[in-house]
Design an enzyme around this catalytic site. Sequence first.
Site, PDB file in Angstrom:
ATOM      1  N   CYS A  96      34.814  30.737  43.214  1.00 55.64           N
ATOM      2  CA  CYS A  96      35.119  30.005  44.447  1.00 55.64           C
ATOM      3  C   CYS A  96      34.191  28.811  44.601  1.00 55.64           C
ATOM      4  O   CYS A  96      34.281  27.854  43.849  1.00 55.64           O
ATOM      5  CB  CYS A  96      35.064  30.949  45.662  1.00 55.64           C
ATOM      6  SG  CYS A  96      35.862  30.235  47.123  1.00 55.64           S
ATOM      7  N   HIS A 231      38.444  35.917  44.231  1.00 56.61           N
ATOM      8  CA  HIS A 231      37.217  36.711  44.346  1.00 56.61           C
ATOM      9  C   HIS A 231      37.348  38.097  43.724  1.00 56.61           C
ATOM     10  O   HIS A 231      37.525  39.086  44.451  1.00 56.61           O
ATOM     11  CB  HIS A 231      36.834  36.864  45.815  1.00 56.61           C
ATOM     12  CG  HIS A 231      36.354  35.596  46.433  1.00 56.61           C
ATOM     13  ND1 HIS A 231      35.107  35.081  46.175  1.00 56.61           N
ATOM     14  CD2 HIS A 231      36.956  34.716  47.268  1.00 56.61           C
ATOM     15  CE1 HIS A 231      34.949  33.941  46.832  1.00 56.61           C
ATOM     16  NE2 HIS A 231      36.066  33.692  47.506  1.00 56.61           N
ATOM     17  N   GLU A 233      35.016  39.843  42.751  1.00 59.97           N
ATOM     18  CA  GLU A 233      33.884  40.665  43.225  1.00 59.97           C
ATOM     19  C   GLU A 233      34.231  41.435  44.492  1.00 59.97           C
ATOM     20  O   GLU A 233      33.495  42.335  44.892  1.00 59.97           O
ATOM     21  CB  GLU A 233      32.632  39.794  43.426  1.00 59.97           C
ATOM     22  CG  GLU A 233      32.616  38.921  44.680  1.00 59.97           C
ATOM     23  CD  GLU A 233      33.350  37.601  44.531  1.00 59.97           C
ATOM     24  OE1 GLU A 233      34.300  37.529  43.714  1.00 59.97           O
ATOM     25  OE2 GLU A 233      33.000  36.638  45.248  1.00 59.97           O
TER      26      GLU A 233
END
Lengths: 262, 934
Positions: A96, A231, A233
């Site tokens: 990002c 994302h 994560e």
Amino acid sequence: MSRPPVLIPHASGTNRDDEAAQAIRLAGGEPTIAHVNELRSGTVRIADYAAILLPGGFSYGDALGAGGRLALELRTWFAEELATAASAGKPMLGICNGFQVLVKAGLLPGPMGETRSVTLTENAEGRFECRWVTLSVEPACRSGWLGAIAGTTMRCPIAHGEGRLAVADGASAERLENGLVAFRYLADGARPTSRKPVAAAGAYPANPNGSVNDIAGICDEGGTIVGLMPHPEDHVLDWQRPSGPEGGLGLPLFEAFVAGAR
Amino acid sequence: MTVRIDVTAPDDPRGAHVVANAPLVGVTALTGCRVTRVHHVDGDVSAEQIAALCEQVLVDPVVDSSVVGGVTPAEGRVVEVALMPGATDPDARELERAARNLGLPDIRVVTARRYDLLGELSDADVATVTHRLLANDTIEIWTEGELPAEFAGAAEADVRVDLVPLEDLSDDELLRLSHDRVLSLDLTEMRAIQAHFAAERRHPRDAELETLAQTWSEHCVHKTFRAKIDLTHTAADGTVTYSHHDGLLQALRAVTDELDPPWLRSAFVDDAGIVAFDDEFDIAFKVETHNHPSALEPFGGANTGVGGVVRDVIGVSARPIACTDVLCFGPADLPDARLPAGVLHPRRIRDGVVGGIGDYGNKLGLPTVNGAVLYDDGYTANPLVYCGALGILPHGSHPTEPQVGDRVVSLGGRVGRDGIHGATFSSAGMDASTVDHVGSAVQIGDPITEKGLIEVIERARDARLYHAITDCGAGGFSSSIGEMGEDLGVEVDLSVVPLKYPGLQPWEIWLSEAQERIVIAVPSAKLGELEALCDAWDVEVTDLGTFTDTKRLVVRYGATPVVDLPMGFLHEGIPRREMQAVWVDSPPKEIVPPAIDASHILRLLAHPNVASKEDIVRRYDHEVRGGTVVRPYVGPEADGPADAAVLKPLGTSGTKAVVLSNGICPAVGRHDPFAMALLAMDEAVRNLVAVGGDPDQVAVLDNFCWGDPTKSDRLGSLVRAVQGCTEGARRYGMPFISGKDSLFNEFDGEAIPGTLLISALGLVPDLHCAIDSAGMAVGDDIWFVGRHQAALGGSLASEEFGLGATDVPEPLVDPLPRYRAVHAAIASDLVTAAHDCSDGGLAVALSEMAIAARQGVAIEVPTDGVDAATALINEAPGRLLLSARAADREAVSAILGEHGRRIGAVTGDGFVSLGAVVVLLDDAVLAFTKGVVS
């Protein structure tokens, strides 16, 4: 097995560094979050780490364009150290805002110093947007460390306002298609009528920001530096996933990244 | 030398946004809009250095074009807009820093936006587009054509302290002084101040008067909520009751003390309420309002609303982990003819507010996970913006006692003239001239500075670097430092305060509500460690003075005295108000509900208060921090409404998760505010239970937004609502842990509907058992929990179908057994989906489940003695729809017992069948997601 040390730089306005650290830990790495001020003063040294993860957020508030200010700091303060890390084959991952920084610093697709032909700019819808997307890990991508998960599918959220990947001209687009595209947006396979994800083909919201050729992430010529807007994560544990198809965890990406750091 | 740099991205979507919105403000001739970012760079820099700035920072070679040292040639009618000099301008600041990165000489920057408007536009068109879409006079300056650069802050320091003689003033003169200085004090209070200084045999200094006005403002001291009130209440049946109320706030606190559950850590004493999460961590929760500023400058008002409530959570030493927002606007399609003068259109207010919330929460890296949006005529001139924040802290880690000798240390943003008089401004009504008087009360936030505070305070807390902490909100230093030193005494020097620009008088520095500041009490020995920490995280830190043992508030500017007041008078000197309140509940009225068919149900689904808010919610990041278990929109298409948010805080172990929900039903309050409070509490609880929350460990927050409490009917409904809250707290066993009142929400004498927001905080014992409204599968049973009621007063159907019902549903008397049964079924993993029946009743609730799951459903509608139509649309409390596997039928039946009935099944076909009334699922999807009734 040893846990490779992974550096997670933090600039004012960075967030998602805590989740990135969690993902690295789950993937078998040892994360260290360090403020850019600490890197600059030499308290923390880039050379001491086996891999670098630039996390998401709004470095310096995204004033003057997302990631631009931190990109300038990387170029003016850390260009040499980053070049050394890249030439040593240390994996670098930007997520990002981290992706925006790597692109605006000229590291993706690179090489640094040439006039940029790729950028990340305002979403086609003209606003910040948060939603889950489905991604392909492109089999033709030349990134070595990413090869471990090539051909798989990931699901994870996007949360950005300036994520539209744009290119200067047809030649720049063609250059990306020559093994530099790492991730593409897919039409979601959640519907009972279309279990298997298919190409987003530019259609909103599967391609959430209007990126050219559905590109969600790219790598550099050397294949060590990878960046993406979504994302992964935020999807390293099963319960983080909204209702829909099973699987699509982002954790294997971080495992590949940490393995590449070994 | 000043150089102008214009940067344009030809396909900047902001231009398209202006074009798309022009017809909505009556301009149809606008065919295009090109947006240009303008930078005026002032400094001793060469052409090469300007070129470097452009290449390295300002101009993206892929999408931008630029003009340096000149002005972009006009392509149409040109309008240029800039922030007022001195306002927070992050682009300018970052460009100045970038120049330093590049080794350039110091530069000063101001920025502007330029719009080239294309099409056959009249002067009136340009004016309309400018006023309605491009610029806001409250915070911006603009001109047609080129706007010259205006740099702020050429002024010299102005160390002037004026005396304000009070001794000979008559009552009228005292009141005029209060009005002219925006003190918002009444005659009794002005007389008390007059008497105090007469006894001290001196004139008050300007800053002393201002300090007293801030500390005694409705906003800070909650005069109405502490007043003695006599209420005359006439019930719907005509029964008249007189009652005396010795403080509404005291009543809310008393019921919390009475309940005193073991998991309660702190209620009402601090910036936020605190409850236990597990053995290691506590959770802090606070909800604030930012209504007046949002009415004038929606983006900035909402932006700083989020910033303020997040600082409340930082102010109890917690790390913020999530935001909530509940918004009330006038109708988005309000005809211009019905818009009062001096009021922004509800659509513009909404867009600005949503943008401001997203901007701040997203940039702080906080998920905005729970909320609601209501539209009603009553909010046209007074929109409501409720901002909430949730935080986490290790148990016992929040220090609250400053020590004599501790340093008074300020952290974060610089002080400017912005945000002066916010506390007193919010303690008065508004009219068309409000903007001219209090423009300075409105500001734009700087989330990146606040993010630095979050990082530093968490680390300072863990290293035990401070003894007490409070946020700088309304009243600025005057309020935060005045409160912290209340029990000891404090002495500070304003000449060391970092300013955004010179020229502020001492009282302005002392009163400024400039954002993103925290004050902490630091032992001298820890100051060095704190400064090093702040340095590493780019946070400005200033040692302002010391805590003393004098019980006096002493403020100097260098050697010049600014304030010298006894803490006793400052905090206890305010006379307690005695007020009269009157309330009459609506008398019952015979109504005839219409026969309900599919088209009625579609109209309810498409109603702005029911239809999807995805357009708004997706502008907020609801995933950051990776803890979101149940999101705002759920199901295979991620477009079904969730009941509540479930979060697993990052860094916590085990399976416990937090659940956040809310309840709000102002339409009921128009008829019976007591019932409104109980029904709002029920809505919050049943939403919370629907996702797996435990009804036996719920804490609630109250937020009262009301009209002018000096008018007896407004005060009457407020007292009735508070009575409902205390009664509800007992019935549900839920303590209030914090609250907030925003009164004076009036415009030209018209009050908003008295609006109570109940925000609930609970726990899901095992996040794997958290469910949403979409999880049902073909063949599952549908269960109905609770019973209908005939009363339709305050219901969505009554409004939409013009029924004029006044009779509101009876609140539940003993709600917990029912909710415990539902919770037990969910916690036993027997329930596949759940959804509460609220706006639009059973018909809307079942349709929403079908939409969320994209599955057809068929039920027989239970009637409970009401007619068929009322069974579909009534909004009685305590009702839920559940789905469960047919194989678990016996087990579900055993757990739900008398509380639940099996009423149908998930069919998997394309219909929502409610007995004889059948809605096409595709039509329901269209109505709900697009607001379109085919």
